[in-house]
Design a protein around this motif. Structure first.
Motif, PDB file in Angstrom:
ATOM      1  N   GLN A   3      11.139  -2.562  50.171  1.00  0.00           N
ATOM      2  CA  GLN A   3      12.006  -2.295  48.799  1.00  0.00           C
ATOM      3  C   GLN A   3      12.872  -0.847  49.149  1.00  0.00           C
ATOM      4  N   PHE A   7      16.621  -0.731  48.264  1.00  0.00           N
ATOM      5  CA  PHE A   7      17.220   0.538  47.325  1.00  0.00           C
ATOM      6  C   PHE A   7      18.290   1.623  47.957  1.00  0.00           C
ATOM      7  N   LYS A   8      18.024   1.776  49.199  1.00  0.00           N
ATOM      8  CA  LYS A   8      18.993   2.558  49.823  1.00  0.00           C
ATOM      9  C   LYS A   8      20.191   1.802  50.144  1.00  0.00           C
ATOM     10  N   LEU A  10      21.340  -0.266  48.365  1.00  0.00           N
ATOM     11  CA  LEU A  10      22.181  -0.557  46.946  1.00  0.00           C
ATOM     12  C   LEU A  10      22.570   0.741  46.213  1.00  0.00           C
ATOM     13  N   SER A  11      22.286   1.984  46.974  1.00  0.00           N
ATOM     14  CA  SER A  11      22.611   3.324  46.606  1.00  0.00           C
ATOM     15  C   SER A  11      23.977   3.523  46.981  1.00  0.00           C
ATOM     16  N   ASN A  12      25.187   2.795  46.886  1.00  0.00           N
ATOM     17  CA  ASN A  12      26.360   3.105  47.271  1.00  0.00           C
ATOM     18  C   ASN A  12      27.385   2.366  46.622  1.00  0.00           C
ATOM     19  N   LYS A  13      28.237   3.139  45.930  1.00  0.00           N
ATOM     20  CA  LYS A  13      29.317   2.358  44.974  1.00  0.00           C
ATOM     21  C   LYS A  13      29.785   1.041  45.950  1.00  0.00           C
ATOM     22  N   LEU A  16      27.719  -1.874  46.415  1.00  0.00           N
ATOM     23  CA  LEU A  16      27.237  -2.711  45.366  1.00  0.00           C
ATOM     24  C   LEU A  16      28.600  -3.603  44.671  1.00  0.00           C
ATOM     25  N   LEU A  20      29.207  -7.710  44.423  1.00  0.00           N
ATOM     26  CA  LEU A  20      29.727  -8.167  43.125  1.00  0.00           C
ATOM     27  C   LEU A  20      30.867  -9.245  43.575  1.00  0.00           C
ATOM     28  N   LYS A  23      29.657 -12.313  44.925  1.00  0.00           N
ATOM     29  CA  LYS A  23      29.084 -13.246  43.911  1.00  0.00           C
ATOM     30  C   LYS A  23      29.982 -14.507  43.617  1.00  0.00           C
ATOM     31  N   ARG A  83      26.033 -13.546  49.980  1.00  0.00           N
ATOM     32  CA  ARG A  83      24.776 -13.216  49.383  1.00  0.00           C
ATOM     33  C   ARG A  83      23.624 -13.926  49.854  1.00  0.00           C
ATOM     34  N   LEU A  91      13.646  -9.243  44.501  1.00  0.00           N
ATOM     35  CA  LEU A  91      13.699  -8.073  44.064  1.00  0.00           C
ATOM     36  C   LEU A  91      13.646  -7.702  42.554  1.00  0.00           C
ATOM     37  N   SER A  92      13.888  -8.764  41.862  1.00  0.00           N
ATOM     38  CA  SER A  92      13.800  -8.689  40.438  1.00  0.00           C
ATOM     39  C   SER A  92      12.389  -8.593  40.085  1.00  0.00           C
ATOM     40  N   ILE A  95      10.658  -5.465  40.720  1.00  0.00           N
ATOM     41  CA  ILE A  95      10.493  -4.531  39.683  1.00  0.00           C
ATOM     42  C   ILE A  95       9.950  -4.807  38.634  1.00  0.00           C
ATOM     43  N   GLU A  96       9.689  -6.208  38.385  1.00  0.00           N
ATOM     44  CA  GLU A  96       8.901  -6.501  37.375  1.00  0.00           C
ATOM     45  C   GLU A  96       7.513  -6.242  37.219  1.00  0.00           C
TER      46      GLU A  96
END
Lengths: 99, 99
Positions: A3, A7-8, A10-13, A16, A20, A23, A83, A91-92, A95-96
């Motif tokens: 994890q 998260f690291k 995903l920590s960059n604009k 991210l 997208l 997708k 992707r 991941l989702s 988090i749940e």
DNA sequence: AAGGTATATCGACTTTTTCCGATATCCCTA
DNA sequence: TAGGGATATCGGAAAAAGTCGATATACCTT
């Protein structure tokens, strides 16, 4: 699943944004000459859209790949990234319930 | 919801641990003298368990709070932090569909 | 084999994050 | 209202991440 590494990643604009774009490649990138979007999108197209240097974008893509968020396929001189939806689903769930 | 800020907050081992501890305070911390765990856990207990300095842990908690992952209640000289479950639920949905 | 194109890796510099100690603030009680 | 305890904030040193240009590697074409 690591994890923290995810998260690291995903920590960059920009990273991210790349996720997208991937997708819906047909909506986000011009038609690719050498392959359909099923294999993914080549580094060059992603780089142009991101507006960063080739080396930076290549590095970002491998960070995303090490995190399991994308996978790559080499075809000739191109590397196509797409992707890895399973990781997003996992991941989702994490988090749940596990965070 | 500011995803980038949330992912940055989650990109640290100690902060992830704190969130896990807060998931089940009774199992993770000694009984609190001045309040039950419904209000949360006070900074001092979290600090002891984390093994970092008071200033660092206080800073980490406000990073988590700015990201919306925890909320705080001041009672006397203590500040109690607890998880904000709605944010986790929202985040899991965002990962399912918006990322 | 040579030149060209796509991507990856390296080395360097800058910016951000981590984590600390010192100090300030807040609130309680004597 | 003074002292003490809990937390927050500040300033800084060290480590990590961001980003670049230059170079290496891989592969394709001629």
């Amino acid at each position: 699943m690591k994890q923290l590494e995810i998260f690291k990643a995903l920590s960059n604009k920009t990273r991210l944004e790349i996720l997208l774009w991937l997708k819906d490649p047909a909506a986000s990138f011009p038609e690719q000459v050498h392959a359909g979007f099923e294999v993914g999108v080549c580094v060059g197209e992603i780089q142009k859209k991101a507006g960063l240097t080739q080396s930076t974008v290549s590095e970002y893509l491998s960070i995303l790949q090490r995190a399991g968020l994308v996978s790559s396929t080499r075809v000739g001189q191109w590397t196509y990234y797409k992707r890895n939806e399973e990781t997003f689903i996992e991941l989702s769930k994490i988090i749940e319930s596990d965070i």
